[in-house]
Design a protein around this motif. Structure first.
Motif, PDB file in Angstrom:
ATOM      1  N   PHE A  24       1.980  42.458  27.644  1.00 28.10           N
ATOM      2  CA  PHE A  24       1.796  42.889  29.022  1.00 28.10           C
ATOM      3  C   PHE A  24       2.780  43.993  29.405  1.00 28.10           C
ATOM      4  O   PHE A  24       2.425  44.939  30.096  1.00 28.10           O
ATOM      5  CB  PHE A  24       1.916  41.707  29.980  1.00 28.10           C
ATOM      6  N   GLU A  25       4.028  43.885  28.956  1.00 32.10           N
ATOM      7  CA  GLU A  25       5.032  44.910  29.254  1.00 32.10           C
ATOM      8  C   GLU A  25       4.637  46.249  28.643  1.00 32.10           C
ATOM      9  O   GLU A  25       4.707  47.291  29.310  1.00 32.10           O
ATOM     10  CB  GLU A  25       6.403  44.489  28.729  1.00 32.10           C
ATOM     11  N   VAL A  26       4.227  46.231  27.378  1.00 29.83           N
ATOM     12  CA  VAL A  26       3.839  47.466  26.696  1.00 29.83           C
ATOM     13  C   VAL A  26       2.616  48.078  27.383  1.00 29.83           C
ATOM     14  O   VAL A  26       2.581  49.283  27.643  1.00 29.83           O
ATOM     15  CB  VAL A  26       3.570  47.214  25.197  1.00 29.83           C
ATOM     16  N   ALA A  27       1.629  47.260  27.691  1.00 25.25           N
ATOM     17  CA  ALA A  27       0.420  47.771  28.341  1.00 25.25           C
ATOM     18  C   ALA A  27       0.765  48.397  29.689  1.00 25.25           C
ATOM     19  O   ALA A  27       0.262  49.484  30.024  1.00 25.25           O
ATOM     20  CB  ALA A  27      -0.590  46.646  28.522  1.00 25.25           C
ATOM     21  N   GLN A  28       1.638  47.751  30.446  1.00 23.57           N
ATOM     22  CA  GLN A  28       2.023  48.289  31.745  1.00 23.57           C
ATOM     23  C   GLN A  28       2.741  49.632  31.589  1.00 23.57           C
ATOM     24  O   GLN A  28       2.472  50.583  32.319  1.00 23.57           O
ATOM     25  CB  GLN A  28       2.913  47.301  32.487  1.00 23.57           C
ATOM     26  N   GLU A  29       3.657  49.705  30.613  1.00 21.35           N
ATOM     27  CA  GLU A  29       4.373  50.959  30.369  1.00 21.35           C
ATOM     28  C   GLU A  29       3.422  52.084  29.983  1.00 21.35           C
ATOM     29  O   GLU A  29       3.657  53.245  30.311  1.00 21.35           O
ATOM     30  CB  GLU A  29       5.423  50.765  29.277  1.00 21.35           C
ATOM     31  N   LEU A  30       2.352  51.746  29.271  1.00 25.54           N
ATOM     32  CA  LEU A  30       1.380  52.749  28.832  1.00 25.54           C
ATOM     33  C   LEU A  30       0.311  53.012  29.886  1.00 25.54           C
ATOM     34  O   LEU A  30      -0.541  53.882  29.700  1.00 25.54           O
ATOM     35  CB  LEU A  30       0.718  52.298  27.524  1.00 25.54           C
ATOM     36  N   GLY A  31       0.319  52.247  30.980  1.00 22.24           N
ATOM     37  CA  GLY A  31      -0.676  52.412  32.030  1.00 22.24           C
ATOM     38  C   GLY A  31      -2.038  51.874  31.657  1.00 22.24           C
ATOM     39  O   GLY A  31      -3.062  52.348  32.134  1.00 22.24           O
ATOM     40  N   ILE A  32      -2.059  50.856  30.799  1.00 21.85           N
ATOM     41  CA  ILE A  32      -3.308  50.256  30.332  1.00 21.85           C
ATOM     42  C   ILE A  32      -3.471  48.895  30.994  1.00 21.85           C
ATOM     43  O   ILE A  32      -2.562  48.070  30.985  1.00 21.85           O
ATOM     44  CB  ILE A  32      -3.304  50.098  28.794  1.00 21.85           C
ATOM     45  N   GLN A  33      -4.655  48.654  31.558  1.00 23.33           N
ATOM     46  CA  GLN A  33      -4.943  47.387  32.230  1.00 23.33           C
ATOM     47  C   GLN A  33      -5.436  46.361  31.212  1.00 23.33           C
ATOM     48  O   GLN A  33      -6.403  46.596  30.504  1.00 23.33           O
ATOM     49  CB  GLN A  33      -6.003  47.601  33.315  1.00 23.33           C
ATOM     50  N   ILE A  34      -4.750  45.220  31.136  1.00 23.97           N
ATOM     51  CA  ILE A  34      -5.171  44.122  30.261  1.00 23.97           C
ATOM     52  C   ILE A  34      -6.233  43.301  31.012  1.00 23.97           C
ATOM     53  O   ILE A  34      -6.035  42.970  32.173  1.00 23.97           O
ATOM     54  CB  ILE A  34      -3.978  43.202  29.914  1.00 23.97           C
ATOM     55  N   PRO A  35      -7.352  42.979  30.365  1.00 26.58           N
ATOM     56  CA  PRO A  35      -8.383  42.180  31.036  1.00 26.58           C
ATOM     57  C   PRO A  35      -7.842  40.802  31.448  1.00 26.58           C
ATOM     58  O   PRO A  35      -7.175  40.135  30.665  1.00 26.58           O
ATOM     59  CB  PRO A  35      -9.478  42.021  29.985  1.00 26.58           C
ATOM     60  N   GLN A  36      -8.112  40.413  32.682  1.00 24.65           N
ATOM     61  CA  GLN A  36      -7.638  39.133  33.200  1.00 24.65           C
ATOM     62  C   GLN A  36      -8.249  37.939  32.461  1.00 24.65           C
ATOM     63  O   GLN A  36      -7.630  36.896  32.343  1.00 24.65           O
ATOM     64  CB  GLN A  36      -7.949  39.022  34.699  1.00 24.65           C
TER      65      GLN A  36
END
Length: 75
Positions: A24-36
């Motif tokens: 989640f941290e990496v995805a947030q830093e990259l601006g990528i939304q993880i599916p809920q």
């Protein structure tokens, strides 16, 4: 993730929460939304690859730092 469909088996089961947090941290830093819902099938392959690649880089860095710290104890 609760609905994790991955066939990968963790050696240390207690690491799952830490790895999910890292994802989640990496995805947030990259601006990528993880599916809920935890289903990654609708994500662009490039995005999942970027997340995985960055996680791998971080895990290698953590391992290198750990090894460097433990080697100082060997001398």
């Amino acid at each position: 993730m609760a609905n994790d469909r991955s066939s990968n088996q963790l050696v240390v089961q207690q690491a799952r929460a830490a790895l999910d947090q890292l994802k989640f941290e990496v995805a947030q830093e990259l601006g990528i939304q993880i599916p809920q819902d935890g289903y990654y099938g609708n994500m662009i392959t490039r995005d999942t690859g970027r997340i995985g690649g960055n996680i791998t880089r971080r895990l290698i860095l953590i391992a290198e730092q750990s090894l460097a710290g433990s080697q100082s104890n060997w001398r």
